[in-house]
Design an enzyme around this catalytic site. Structure first.
Site, short mmCIF file in Angstrom:
data_model
loop_
_atom_site.label_atom_id
_atom_site.label_comp_id
_atom_site.label_asym_id
_atom_site.label_seq_id
_atom_site.Cartn_x
_atom_site.Cartn_y
_atom_site.Cartn_z
N GLY A 172 87.85 112.98 58.98
CA GLY A 172 88.14 114.36 58.55
C GLY A 172 88.96 115.19 59.52
O GLY A 172 89.58 116.17 59.12
N GLU A 185 86.27 118.39 65.22
CA GLU A 185 85.48 118.15 64.01
C GLU A 185 86.10 118.95 62.85
O GLU A 185 86.63 120.03 63.06
CB GLU A 185 84.04 118.57 64.32
CG GLU A 185 83.05 118.58 63.17
CD GLU A 185 82.70 117.22 62.61
OE1 GLU A 185 83.64 116.51 62.22
OE2 GLU A 185 81.51 116.92 62.48
N ASP A 186 86.02 118.39 61.63
CA ASP A 186 86.57 119.12 60.49
C ASP A 186 85.71 120.34 60.12
O ASP A 186 86.20 121.45 59.98
CB ASP A 186 86.75 118.19 59.27
CG ASP A 186 85.50 117.37 58.93
OD1 ASP A 186 84.44 117.56 59.57
OD2 ASP A 186 85.59 116.53 58.01
N LYS A 245 80.16 126.51 58.67
CA LYS A 245 79.35 127.03 57.57
C LYS A 245 77.98 127.41 58.15
O LYS A 245 77.03 126.65 58.01
CB LYS A 245 79.12 125.92 56.54
CG LYS A 245 80.07 125.91 55.37
CD LYS A 245 79.46 125.08 54.26
CE LYS A 245 80.36 123.97 53.82
NZ LYS A 245 79.78 123.12 52.78
N PHE A 287 81.36 124.07 48.90
CA PHE A 287 81.93 122.75 49.22
C PHE A 287 83.46 122.82 49.13
O PHE A 287 84.00 123.18 48.10
CB PHE A 287 81.38 121.68 48.28
CG PHE A 287 81.73 120.29 48.73
CD1 PHE A 287 80.95 119.64 49.68
CD2 PHE A 287 82.83 119.63 48.21
CE1 PHE A 287 81.27 118.35 50.12
CE2 PHE A 287 83.16 118.34 48.64
CZ PHE A 287 82.38 117.71 49.59
N VAL A 288 84.11 122.45 50.23
CA VAL A 288 85.57 122.57 50.28
C VAL A 288 86.22 121.20 50.49
O VAL A 288 85.59 120.29 51.03
CB VAL A 288 86.01 123.54 51.40
CG1 VAL A 288 85.58 124.95 51.09
CG2 VAL A 288 85.49 123.10 52.77
N ARG A 295 91.82 114.30 50.95
CA ARG A 295 92.02 114.53 52.39
C ARG A 295 93.45 114.95 52.70
O ARG A 295 93.71 115.63 53.68
CB ARG A 295 91.71 113.26 53.18
CG ARG A 295 90.24 112.86 53.22
CD ARG A 295 90.04 111.77 54.27
NE ARG A 295 88.81 111.03 54.12
CZ ARG A 295 87.62 111.40 54.60
NH1 ARG A 295 87.51 112.54 55.24
NH2 ARG A 295 86.56 110.64 54.43
P1 5GP Z 1 76.70 118.08 59.30
O1 5GP Z 1 76.18 116.95 60.14
O2 5GP Z 1 77.13 119.27 60.09
O3 5GP Z 1 75.74 118.44 58.20
O4 5GP Z 1 77.89 117.49 58.49
C1 5GP Z 1 79.18 117.47 58.87
C2 5GP Z 1 79.97 116.58 57.95
O5 5GP Z 1 79.58 116.74 56.56
C3 5GP Z 1 81.41 116.95 58.03
O6 5GP Z 1 82.06 116.26 59.08
C4 5GP Z 1 81.90 116.57 56.64
O7 5GP Z 1 82.27 115.21 56.62
C5 5GP Z 1 80.70 116.78 55.73
N1 5GP Z 1 80.78 118.10 55.06
C6 5GP Z 1 80.01 119.17 55.26
N2 5GP Z 1 80.38 120.22 54.49
C7 5GP Z 1 81.43 119.80 53.78
C8 5GP Z 1 82.29 120.41 52.80
O8 5GP Z 1 82.19 121.59 52.42
N3 5GP Z 1 83.29 119.65 52.29
C9 5GP Z 1 83.47 118.34 52.66
N4 5GP Z 1 84.48 117.71 52.08
N5 5GP Z 1 82.69 117.72 53.57
C10 5GP Z 1 81.70 118.46 54.14
#
Ligand code: 5GP
Length: 184
Positions: free
Chosen positions: A49, A103-104, A135, A156-157, A169
Site C-alpha cells: 500500500g 505506511e498507507d 483514521k 473505507f477508502v 491501488r
Molecule cells: P491496522 O493494523 O491499522 O488496523 O490496519 C492497517 C492496514 O489495514 C492498512 O495498511 C491497510 O492495508 C488496511 N486498511 C485499513 N483501513 C483501510 C481503508 O480504509 N482502505 C483500505 N483500502 N485499506 C485499509
C-alpha cells in the site's frame, strides 16, 4: 473489454494534486526533524500500500536517504508486540539505523505497533512513522504516526496504493467506492 476502475468511485476525497502538495510539505517537515537530530533515515515502505505514497514523498528529500521495503502479515489472534510474519524482509540491515516506516493508512494501529516493535527487535536505533492517512476513530491500540498526511473519518477508502480485493491501488487519487461494488 475489462472495466474502467475510476467508474467504480462514488466520490474523490483527495485529488492527485492535493496528495502531491501534501507529500512535499511532509518531506520538508520530516527532513527538518532529522536534520535537527543530526541523523539520516532509512526509509522503509510497507508493501504494497505504501508504494505510490513513498515514491512521491522521497522525491522531495534534498539530503541523502536509504530506501528499502518490507512485507509483513499479522498472525491472527495474537496480541503480542513484534509478532508478525515477514513475507519479504529488508535487503539492508536496520541495526543502529534511524528507520522511518512509510505506511498507507493507520486504522486500528495493530500493524504499526507490531512493525515498530519488529524494528526495535532488529536493533534499530530509532523508529518513526509517516502515514498518508490516519483514521483515529478506529484506533484499538495506543499508537500514533509521527507524521500524517491527512486525517479521515471512519470510511473505507481506495486508491493511491490502497486496495479493495487487490484492485484500485493504481488510482492516482483517494476515493470512496460506490456501495454497489461491495454487493457485486
Ligand atoms: P491496522 O493494523 O491499522 O488496523 O490496519 C492497517 C492496514 O489495514 C492498512 O495498511 C491497510 O492495508 C488496511 N486498511 C485499513 N483501513 C483501510 C481503508 O480504509 N482502505 C483500505 N483500502 N485499506 C485499509
Amino acid at each position: 473489454m475489462a472495466k474502467i476502475i475510476s467508474e467504480d468511485i462514488d466520490h474523490v476525497l483527495f485529488t492527485e494534486e492535493q496528495i502531491e502538495a501534501r507529500c512535499k510539505e511532509l518531506a520538508q517537515q520530516i527532513e527538518k526533524d532529522y536534520e535537527e537530530r543530526h541523523i539520516q533515515p532509512l526509509v522503509v515502505g510497507l508493501l504494497k500500500g505504501s508504494i505510490p505514497f513513498m515514491a512521491e514523498l522521497i522525491k522531495y528529500f534534498k539530503h541523502p536517504i536509504e530506501i528499502d521495503f518490507i512485507s509483513v502479515s499479522s498472525y491472527q489472534g495474537t496480541e503480542s508486540s513484534g509478532d508478525v510474519r515477514i513475507n519479504k524482509d529488508l535487503d539492508l540491515s536496520s541495526r543502529d539505523k534511524n528507520v522511518l516506516i512509510v505506511e498507507d493508512i493507520v486504522d486500528t494501529g495493530r500493524t504499526l505497533k507490531e512493525v515498530k516493535q519488529l524494528f526495535y527487535n532488529k536493533g534499530a536505533h530509532d523508529v518513526k512513522v509517516v502515514a498518508l492517512l490516519d483514521k483515529p476513530d478506529r484506533r484499538l491500540v495506543d499508537i500514533q504516526a509521527d507524521f500524517i498526511g491527512f486525517t479521515i473519518p471512519d470510511e473505507f477508502v481506495v486508491g493511491y496504493g490502497l486496495d479493495y480485493n487487490q484492485c484500485y491501488r493504481n488510482l492516482p487519487y483517494i476515493g470512496v467506492l460506490k456501495n454497489e461494488i461491495y454487493n457485486s
